[in-house]
Write a protein that holds these residues in place. Structure first.
Motif, PDB file in Angstrom:
ATOM      1  N   ASP A  49       0.821  -1.222   0.000  1.00 37.24           N
ATOM      2  CA  ASP A  49       0.000   0.000   0.000  1.00 37.24           C
ATOM      3  C   ASP A  49       0.850   1.265   0.000  1.00 37.24           C
ATOM      4  N   THR A  50       2.113   1.140   0.419  1.00 40.03           N
ATOM      5  CA  THR A  50       2.962   2.331   0.546  1.00 40.03           C
ATOM      6  C   THR A  50       4.142   2.350  -0.420  1.00 40.03           C
ATOM      7  N   LEU A  51       4.340   1.272  -1.179  1.00 39.58           N
ATOM      8  CA  LEU A  51       5.517   1.224  -2.059  1.00 39.58           C
ATOM      9  C   LEU A  51       5.443   2.262  -3.165  1.00 39.58           C
ATOM     10  N   ASN A  52       4.232   2.677  -3.535  1.00 36.57           N
ATOM     11  CA  ASN A  52       4.088   3.710  -4.570  1.00 36.57           C
ATOM     12  C   ASN A  52       4.605   5.068  -4.116  1.00 36.57           C
ATOM     13  N   LEU A  53       4.873   5.211  -2.802  1.00 28.72           N
ATOM     14  CA  LEU A  53       5.382   6.483  -2.296  1.00 28.72           C
ATOM     15  C   LEU A  53       6.822   6.745  -2.718  1.00 28.72           C
ATOM     16  N   VAL A  54       7.493   5.747  -3.311  1.00 24.87           N
ATOM     17  CA  VAL A  54       8.841   5.995  -3.835  1.00 24.87           C
ATOM     18  C   VAL A  54       8.781   6.998  -4.986  1.00 24.87           C
ATOM     19  N   VAL A  55       7.595   7.162  -5.580  1.00 26.87           N
ATOM     20  CA  VAL A  55       7.380   8.278  -6.517  1.00 26.87           C
ATOM     21  C   VAL A  55       7.145   9.496  -5.632  1.00 26.87           C
ATOM     22  N   ASP A  56       8.199  10.196  -5.332  1.00 27.06           N
ATOM     23  CA  ASP A  56       8.212  11.189  -4.257  1.00 27.06           C
ATOM     24  C   ASP A  56       7.874  12.580  -4.789  1.00 27.06           C
ATOM     25  N   TYR A  57       6.706  13.092  -4.390  1.00 24.59           N
ATOM     26  CA  TYR A  57       6.281  14.424  -4.799  1.00 24.59           C
ATOM     27  C   TYR A  57       6.557  15.479  -3.735  1.00 24.59           C
ATOM     28  N   GLY A  58       7.199  15.090  -2.643  1.00 24.18           N
ATOM     29  CA  GLY A  58       7.528  16.047  -1.603  1.00 24.18           C
ATOM     30  C   GLY A  58       6.317  16.493  -0.813  1.00 24.18           C
ATOM     31  N   VAL A  59       6.387  17.698  -0.247  1.00 19.61           N
ATOM     32  CA  VAL A  59       5.329  18.189   0.647  1.00 19.61           C
ATOM     33  C   VAL A  59       4.028  18.481  -0.099  1.00 19.61           C
ATOM     34  N   LEU A  60       4.111  18.617  -1.416  1.00 18.68           N
ATOM     35  CA  LEU A  60       2.905  18.914  -2.191  1.00 18.68           C
ATOM     36  C   LEU A  60       2.289  17.657  -2.801  1.00 18.68           C
ATOM     37  N   TRP A  61       2.561  16.491  -2.189  1.00  7.59           N
ATOM     38  CA  TRP A  61       2.040  15.227  -2.726  1.00  7.59           C
ATOM     39  C   TRP A  61       0.510  15.234  -2.830  1.00  7.59           C
ATOM     40  N   TRP A  62      -0.145  15.900  -1.868  1.00 12.30           N
ATOM     41  CA  TRP A  62      -1.608  15.936  -1.845  1.00 12.30           C
ATOM     42  C   TRP A  62      -2.176  16.651  -3.062  1.00 12.30           C
ATOM     43  N   LEU A  63      -1.383  17.541  -3.647  1.00  8.23           N
ATOM     44  CA  LEU A  63      -1.796  18.250  -4.849  1.00  8.23           C
ATOM     45  C   LEU A  63      -1.262  17.548  -6.101  1.00  8.23           C
ATOM     46  N   ALA A  64      -0.075  16.955  -5.988  1.00 10.57           N
ATOM     47  CA  ALA A  64       0.552  16.299  -7.135  1.00 10.57           C
ATOM     48  C   ALA A  64      -0.192  15.022  -7.537  1.00 10.57           C
ATOM     49  N   VAL A  65      -0.701  14.276  -6.567  1.00 11.73           N
ATOM     50  CA  VAL A  65      -1.383  13.008  -6.869  1.00 11.73           C
ATOM     51  C   VAL A  65      -2.594  13.229  -7.772  1.00 11.73           C
ATOM     52  N   PRO A  66      -3.510  14.161  -7.447  1.00 10.86           N
ATOM     53  CA  PRO A  66      -4.631  14.379  -8.380  1.00 10.86           C
ATOM     54  C   PRO A  66      -4.191  14.931  -9.732  1.00 10.86           C
ATOM     55  N   ILE A  67      -3.123  15.724  -9.757  1.00 14.08           N
ATOM     56  CA  ILE A  67      -2.612  16.225 -11.036  1.00 14.08           C
ATOM     57  C   ILE A  67      -2.110  15.057 -11.885  1.00 14.08           C
ATOM     58  N   TYR A  68      -1.395  14.131 -11.227  1.00 19.29           N
ATOM     59  CA  TYR A  68      -0.900  12.943 -11.938  1.00 19.29           C
ATOM     60  C   TYR A  68      -2.065  12.112 -12.479  1.00 19.29           C
ATOM     61  N   LYS A  69      -3.084  11.911 -11.662  1.00 19.54           N
ATOM     62  CA  LYS A  69      -4.237  11.123 -12.097  1.00 19.54           C
ATOM     63  C   LYS A  69      -4.972  11.829 -13.241  1.00 19.54           C
ATOM     64  N   LEU A  70      -5.047  13.147 -13.163  1.00 22.84           N
ATOM     65  CA  LEU A  70      -5.693  13.905 -14.240  1.00 22.84           C
ATOM     66  C   LEU A  70      -4.887  13.789 -15.531  1.00 22.84           C
ATOM     67  N   MET A  71      -3.568  13.830 -15.404  1.00 23.07           N
ATOM     68  CA  MET A  71      -2.715  13.683 -16.580  1.00 23.07           C
ATOM     69  C   MET A  71      -2.893  12.296 -17.204  1.00 23.07           C
ATOM     70  N   MET A  72      -2.981  11.266 -16.359  1.00 16.79           N
ATOM     71  CA  MET A  72      -3.209   9.911 -16.857  1.00 16.79           C
ATOM     72  C   MET A  72      -4.568   9.812 -17.550  1.00 16.79           C
ATOM     73  N   PHE A  73      -5.570  10.483 -16.972  1.00 15.98           N
ATOM     74  CA  PHE A  73      -6.914  10.472 -17.563  1.00 15.98           C
ATOM     75  C   PHE A  73      -6.897  11.106 -18.947  1.00 15.98           C
ATOM     76  N   PHE A  74      -6.284  12.275 -19.075  1.00 18.33           N
ATOM     77  CA  PHE A  74      -6.219  12.945 -20.370  1.00 18.33           C
ATOM     78  C   PHE A  74      -5.431  12.107 -21.386  1.00 18.33           C
ATOM     79  N   HIS A  75      -4.351  11.491 -20.926  1.00 17.48           N
ATOM     80  CA  HIS A  75      -3.530  10.692 -21.845  1.00 17.48           C
ATOM     81  C   HIS A  75      -4.303   9.488 -22.370  1.00 17.48           C
TER      82      HIS A  75
END
Length: 544
Positions: free
Chosen positions: A324-350
């Motif tokens: 459940d936590t191994l995906n955290l090696v993709v390290d977005y730093g302190v803004l992870w809470w904002l980066a995760v939805p951006i990443y998911k949105l980028m995947m959705f558009f792609h």
């Protein structure tokens, strides 16, 4: 507050912070490395660190082991692996689908053993019934030195056997799955004796201490990391491993070695008690590993212990399947809470457009569209503030140096005119975290590695080879600056500095990933269009 001035100033602060962060990292020169490849005839001496069963810390004790003359080669649709029959360690792992260089056939090699550099995955059994100790390691027997996953098969098993002098049979089984980068490593212990056996499995990753390939605009991390029940994700730098051995008792957890875009990790069973440890050999070799709980094999019985080993890209979906936590090696730093939805949105558009560059453009339109009401309110507030300048000057002339009365009079005026002096700040404060979060998304997402956009942009994860995007970005910033009227009260020196800001940022963006510059450029273009629309609306309302 002048919008363009503040956007540029805050952006400059953000870039300066990233430069300062990277400046803090270790700048030691990289060791000279001779590029050679491990082959099945490799007869080099391997230094294997095996945990001592009596060690309370689980710290490995070093001893030399001569490699087998023939390594076992395993090929799947994703991996090309070499396993050393001495100890059954994975000493080479090439990622078939991920190329070393764009347009070339050579695969990216993650694990390897070569002069001057070692990066291998080791595992074994310790305890009273174990076969790996400071005295030596077993040499397993294998039916073949070549294994390949056949078309139509979903799994491939590679069994390696060893029979101890007391007659106990040990079978080390590597299980590979089609389309996967994780390898299941199991030990079957057949206790043929009349006494119970106690065994503990360990798994560790061993790497020559090497500085990261990062630079000021690409502050990537190279080093170890781990997870425990109390700590979801923690980096453990090479410097920290050198200074202090890690010793963490936990249920579940994992250990890993990270670098830009790629990771290797041991993931023991989540329901067992493990010891997470680290050590250093000869001051140049870093080890991080786990030691599992002790299991007892009754006389005449067979038992199985095992763990998963991942060696591949930082694919968040694949990593989440193992832990459940191994995906955290993709390290977005302190803004992870904002980066995760951006990443998911980028995947959705792609998933719709099939092009990562177009996905970034769609993210830009989405973000700017969401912020448009705030942007309009910002410019409206700024226009009202400009129209109030004559009245503000009258108040200054009336109250002089009496700041208290001056402040009270201005607040009353703001209230009467329904103007918020801070109305221009909110959209800017929202845009900068989004910019920084997207910066980390584009920096960490392996999906963008070697991902083409169009025309001359063949890889969105690296800088523009012809610097066209940075230059266009500078031009767009200059246009935005011209559209935004300067305040008559601005200091002349400050106004002159603002004129050079597009040039400064053009230089900064020369080294940024082209995907990030594309986002910033499209954001500027959208902002210019929005400014024209907003200004036209303000003119109709009589606001200049």
């Amino acid at each position: 507050m002048e919008s363009q001035r503040n956007i540029l100033l805050i952006a400059l602060l953000a870039v300066s912070f990233m430069i300062w962060q990277q400046w803090q990292t270790d700048k030691a020169p990289k060791p000279a490395v001779t590029e050679t490849t491990v082959t099945s005839s490799n007869q080099d001496t391997l230094q294997n660190d095996v945990p001592n069963a009596d060690s309370k810390a689980g710290v490995p004790e070093e001893h030399p082991v001569v490699a087998s003359k023939e390594l076992v080669r395993v090929k799947t649709d994703q991996l090309d692996v070499l396993i050393n029959p001495v100890g059954g360690d994975i000493v080479h792992a090439a990622l078939v689908a991920h190329k070393l260089e764009q347009g070339k056939d050579d695969p990216f090699v993650l694990l390897e053993q070569k002069p001057g550099f070692t990066y291998v995955a080791q595992s074994g059994l310790i305890g009273s019934g174990g076969v790996d100790s400071s005295a030596g390691r077993p040499t397993y027997t294998v039916a073949s030195t070549e294994f390949q996953m056949k078309d139509g098969n979903d799994t491939l098993q590679v069994p390696m056997t060893y029979t101890a002098p007391n007659g106990v049979k040990y079978t080390k089984i590597f299980t590979f799955r089609k389309g996967k980068f994780d390898i299941r490593v199991d030990y079957q212990i057949d206790n043929t004796t009349s006494a119970p056996l106690q065994v503990q499995m360990y798994g560790q990753i061993k790497q020559t201490i090497k500085p990261s390939d990062s630079h000021m605009m690409m502050p990537t991390y190279r080093g170890a990391a781990y997870s425990t029940a109390d700590t979801r994700y923690e980096k453990y730098k090479f410097d920290e491993i050198t200074e202090k051995d890690l010793h963490k008792e936990t249920q579940g957890g994992w250990v890993a070695m990270l670098q830009h875009y790629f990771v290797s990790a041991w993931v023991p069973p989540a329901d067992q008690s493990n010891l997470i440890y680290s050590s250093v050999s000869n001051g140049t070799m870093a080890n991080i590993g786990f030691r599992g709980q002790a299991d007892t094999v009754a006389p005449g019985k067979t038992a199985t212990v095992g763990a998963d080993f991942y060696v591949g890209p930082k694919d968040q979906a694949a990593l989440s399947e193992l832990s459940d936590t191994l995906n955290l090696v993709v390290d977005y730093g302190v803004l992870w809470w904002l980066a995760v939805p951006i990443y998911k949105l980028m995947m959705f558009f792609h998933s719709f457009v099939g092009n990562w560059g177009l996905a970034i453009i769609l993210i830009t339109f989405t973000v700017r569209g969401i912020l448009f009401p705030l942007t309009r309110a910002q410019y409206t507030s700024m226009a009202k503030m400009r129209n109030l300048q004559p009245k503000i000057q009258e108040l200054k002339d009336r109250f002089g140096d009496d700041r208290q009365k001056m402040g009270q009079a201005m607040m009353e005026m703001y209230k009467k005119e329904k103007v918020n002096p801070m109305g221009g700040c909110l959209p800017i404060m929202l845009q900068m975290p989004i910019f920084l979060a997207l910066y980390w998304v584009l920096l960490e997402s392996v999906e963008l590695r070697h991902a083409p956009f169009m025309l001359w942009i063949h890889d969105l994860s690296v800088q523009d080879p012809y610097y066209v995007l940075p230059i266009l970005n500078g031009v767009s910033m200059f246009i935005m600056q011209k559209l935004q009227p300067m305040s008559p009260t601005m200091d002349p020196m400050q106004a002159k500095m603002m004129q050079y800001m597009p040039v400064v940022f053009t230089v900064f963006f020369l080294w940024f990933p082209s995907g990030l510059v594309l986002y910033w450029l499209m954001g500027n273009i959208v902002a210019i269009i929005q400014q024209k629309i907003i200004y036209a609306g303000l003119e109709k309302k009589g606001l200049k």
